[in-house]
Design a protein around this motif. Sequence first.
Motif, PDB file in Angstrom:
ATOM      1  N   ILE A  40      12.306  16.282 -25.374  1.00 49.00           N
ATOM      2  CA  ILE A  40      12.767  16.814 -23.889  1.00 49.00           C
ATOM      3  C   ILE A  40      13.819  15.983 -23.205  1.00 49.00           C
ATOM      4  O   ILE A  40      13.858  14.708 -23.210  1.00 49.00           O
ATOM      5  CB  ILE A  40      11.272  16.698 -22.904  1.00 49.00           C
ATOM      6  CG1 ILE A  40      10.349  17.599 -23.593  1.00 49.00           C
ATOM      7  CG2 ILE A  40      11.900  17.277 -21.465  1.00 49.00           C
ATOM      8  CD1 ILE A  40       8.952  17.507 -22.434  1.00 49.00           C
TER       9      ILE A  40
ATOM     10  N   THR B 161      19.345  11.907 -27.765  1.00 45.22           N
ATOM     11  CA  THR B 161      18.576  12.217 -26.598  1.00 45.22           C
ATOM     12  C   THR B 161      18.475  11.080 -25.447  1.00 45.22           C
ATOM     13  O   THR B 161      18.673  11.207 -24.201  1.00 45.22           O
ATOM     14  CB  THR B 161      17.157  12.714 -26.824  1.00 45.22           C
ATOM     15  OG1 THR B 161      16.618  11.604 -27.673  1.00 45.22           O
ATOM     16  CG2 THR B 161      17.113  14.083 -27.745  1.00 45.22           C
TER      17      THR B 161
ATOM     18  N   ASN C 212      22.670  23.217 -18.250  1.00 45.07           N
ATOM     19  CA  ASN C 212      23.241  24.256 -17.242  1.00 45.07           C
ATOM     20  C   ASN C 212      24.545  24.626 -16.694  1.00 45.07           C
ATOM     21  O   ASN C 212      24.908  25.648 -16.252  1.00 45.07           O
ATOM     22  CB  ASN C 212      22.116  24.647 -16.285  1.00 45.07           C
ATOM     23  CG  ASN C 212      21.967  23.453 -15.357  1.00 45.07           C
ATOM     24  OD1 ASN C 212      22.966  22.573 -15.128  1.00 45.07           O
ATOM     25  ND2 ASN C 212      20.985  23.501 -14.601  1.00 45.07           N
TER      26      ASN C 212
ATOM     27  N   ARG D 188      18.896  23.603 -20.930  1.00 41.77           N
ATOM     28  CA  ARG D 188      18.864  22.376 -20.724  1.00 41.77           C
ATOM     29  C   ARG D 188      20.275  21.578 -20.104  1.00 41.77           C
ATOM     30  O   ARG D 188      20.419  20.755 -19.351  1.00 41.77           O
ATOM     31  CB  ARG D 188      18.628  21.537 -21.577  1.00 41.77           C
ATOM     32  CG  ARG D 188      19.325  21.357 -23.016  1.00 41.77           C
ATOM     33  CD  ARG D 188      18.593  20.932 -24.088  1.00 41.77           C
ATOM     34  NE  ARG D 188      17.444  21.564 -24.572  1.00 41.77           N
ATOM     35  CZ  ARG D 188      16.257  21.297 -24.555  1.00 41.77           C
ATOM     36  NH1 ARG D 188      16.081  20.063 -23.809  1.00 41.77           N
ATOM     37  NH2 ARG D 188      15.157  22.063 -24.756  1.00 41.77           N
TER      38      ARG D 188
ATOM     39  N   ILE E 164      17.504  16.607 -20.668  1.00 40.70           N
ATOM     40  CA  ILE E 164      18.308  17.649 -19.748  1.00 40.70           C
ATOM     41  C   ILE E 164      19.410  16.906 -19.121  1.00 40.70           C
ATOM     42  O   ILE E 164      19.273  15.863 -18.905  1.00 40.70           O
ATOM     43  CB  ILE E 164      17.173  18.213 -18.818  1.00 40.70           C
ATOM     44  CG1 ILE E 164      17.869  19.465 -18.067  1.00 40.70           C
ATOM     45  CG2 ILE E 164      16.878  17.264 -18.070  1.00 40.70           C
ATOM     46  CD1 ILE E 164      16.916  20.244 -17.273  1.00 40.70           C
ATOM     47  N   SER E 165      20.186  17.812 -18.850  1.00 39.99           N
ATOM     48  CA  SER E 165      21.631  17.096 -18.072  1.00 39.99           C
ATOM     49  C   SER E 165      22.256  18.365 -17.066  1.00 39.99           C
ATOM     50  O   SER E 165      22.595  19.516 -17.924  1.00 39.99           O
ATOM     51  CB  SER E 165      22.565  16.578 -18.768  1.00 39.99           C
ATOM     52  OG  SER E 165      23.707  16.053 -18.389  1.00 39.99           O
ATOM     53  N   SER E 166      22.065  18.081 -15.928  1.00 41.30           N
ATOM     54  CA  SER E 166      22.849  18.867 -14.979  1.00 41.30           C
ATOM     55  C   SER E 166      24.303  18.738 -14.831  1.00 41.30           C
ATOM     56  O   SER E 166      24.917  19.178 -13.884  1.00 41.30           O
ATOM     57  CB  SER E 166      22.126  19.011 -13.702  1.00 41.30           C
ATOM     58  OG  SER E 166      22.159  17.799 -13.223  1.00 41.30           O
TER      59      SER E 166
END
Length: 532
Positions: free
Chosen positions: A195, A163, A223, A221, A197-199
Amino acid sequence: MKYSLIKLNDLSDEILIYILKKLENDQVLYSLIGVNKRLNTLIHDRIFTSHLRLMRYISDDSINLLSDTILDRFYSEILPSIDHKIQWLDLESSSMERILSRNYPNLYRLGLYNLEIESAKHLFTNETILNDLFKNDILSLIIHISKNKKQTSTKYDNTIIFTNIFSIFTNLQELKFDSNSIYPRYLSFDISPPIFISSTLLELHVNVTHFYDCIYLLDGRFNQLRLLHVNTFSIERSSVRTVNNSEKLPNLKCFSLHCEIDTVYYDQLILPLLHRMLNLEKLHLCLKIYGRNTFIDGNNLKINIKNYMRQLNQFTFNIRSTIRLDNKINLLSNEDIQHTFNHFQNNKIISSVDYFSEMERGQCHIYSYPYQLKYYHQITNNFPGGIFKYVREISLFDERSFEHKFFFQISQSFPFMKKLTLINEKPQNDKRYRIFDDDNQHLSIIEYPHLSHLNLDEAHDDYVEQFLLDTKTSLPNSLYLSVDYQVLKRVTQHFTRNTTRINSIKLRSLGLIGKCKIPKYVKEYFPRTKIL
C-alpha cells in the motif's frame, strides 16, 4: 599564461562564461575557485553552482568516480561556500553519505547513482540521513541501482525500495526509478501488492515486470499524475489478479509505453488503457505486435488512438507488427502503408514492409523520424536509409542475401553503432569486391569505428568473410567477435589465410560456438585475442 599575448583576464565576462559553460560545473569550481577575485565572483554564479554533479560521467551504465583528492577539497573548501546555492545534486554511492552530511537549504532535486541493492534498501528507510534532512524538501528524485553480479536480488527488493520512497519524500513531484539503465530494475505488484500513495507526484519514470503492473500504478494512488513513462518487460494477461482498466484518467497529459517483447494483446489490453486517457497531449509507443490479421498502419492508429484523444498534439511511435501469410493474395506494399499516414500532418513517418516466404511471415515496421531509440532491430534489404545518430545496437535479418553495398549503407546510417548482430543463411550473389557499384557510387573499404561487439553466430560463411577480409572491411581494435568455429575455420582457410589475418589480429576477444578445446594453431592465428 606568462607568455600568452591574450590573458584570461583580458576576456569579457560574457566570453568567459560562454567558455566555462562548455565544462562540467565540478571542473569549473575545482579548477578556478580561489584563483582571483574576478573569477571567484563569476564561478559563484548560479550557472555553475545550482546543479552539481560529483562524478565524472555516466555512459552505458558506467560511472567514473571523482578521486579522493577532488572530493576532499569539495567537502572542506568548495561546498561550504556554495551549499546554500545548490539546488540539484548528483552523487554516486561511495561519496553519498559524506556529501549529504552537509546542509543544503535550497536543494530540491537529488540524483543517487551506482547504488547497490542492499545499501539502497537500507537507505530508503525511516531511520536514514535522507529522512532526517530531506523529508519535505526533495521534489525530484533520480535513482540508479548498479548491476552487481555478486549480489542477488529479487523483483520484490526493487518494489520495497520504490514504495519506501513515498514514505520518506512526502512532497515528491518527480521520480525516475532506474528508468534509463541498460540493465533496468523491474517492479512487480503481482503478489500482495504494498500500500502506497502520493497526492503530489506529477511525473513518474519506471520499469515494470508486467503490463498489469502499469495498470496497477494508474488505479488512483497517484491521482495528480501528469506524465508516465513506463517500460514493461511483457504485455500479457495476468493469471494472478484482476485490475481496473476502464476508469478514465483525465489528469494524464503525457504517456510513453515501451516493450521489447512481442505481444498479441494490442487490441485487448493496450487500446483499452489508451482509451482511458481522454486529455492526453503527448503519446509515445514502442511496441512489437503479432497475432493480428492485418498490419498496424496509419489508419489503425487514427481510428483506434487519435480519434479518442482530441487534445493529442504530439504522437511518436516505433511499432513492428507481424502477420502470418497463410496464402494471402492481396499483400500490401510499402507504398500502400505509407499512404495511410497522409493525414499525419505533424510527423515524418517511415515505413518498411517485408514478406518472408520461407517463414510464411510478413512484417511492417513504422516509426517517427528522426529516430530516438538506441537500437534498431531486424533490418532487411528494404531498409529505407537515413542517419540514426542515437542508435548503438542493430540486428540484420533477411531471407535474401546482403551484398557489399548494403553493408556500406549500414555503416553510413549508423555512425555510432557499437553492437551488430547478423542473421542470414543465404550466400552473397556477388562475392567480388568492387570499388564502384553499378550506379558508379564509390564503395571504399567499410569502416565501423565504434563497433565493439559483432555477433555472427547465425551467419553464412560469406558474411564472416565480409567482415574479416581487409579488402572489404576495416575493423576497429578491441572488438569482440562471436562466431561458429567451423565457419571461421573455413573462412580463414584452416587459420592460414593472410587476407583475414589483419582484422583477426584486431580482435580483443573471440567467442567460438561449437568448440571446447582450442587448438594451438588457432591461438597462434589470434595472438592477442582472448579466446572464449
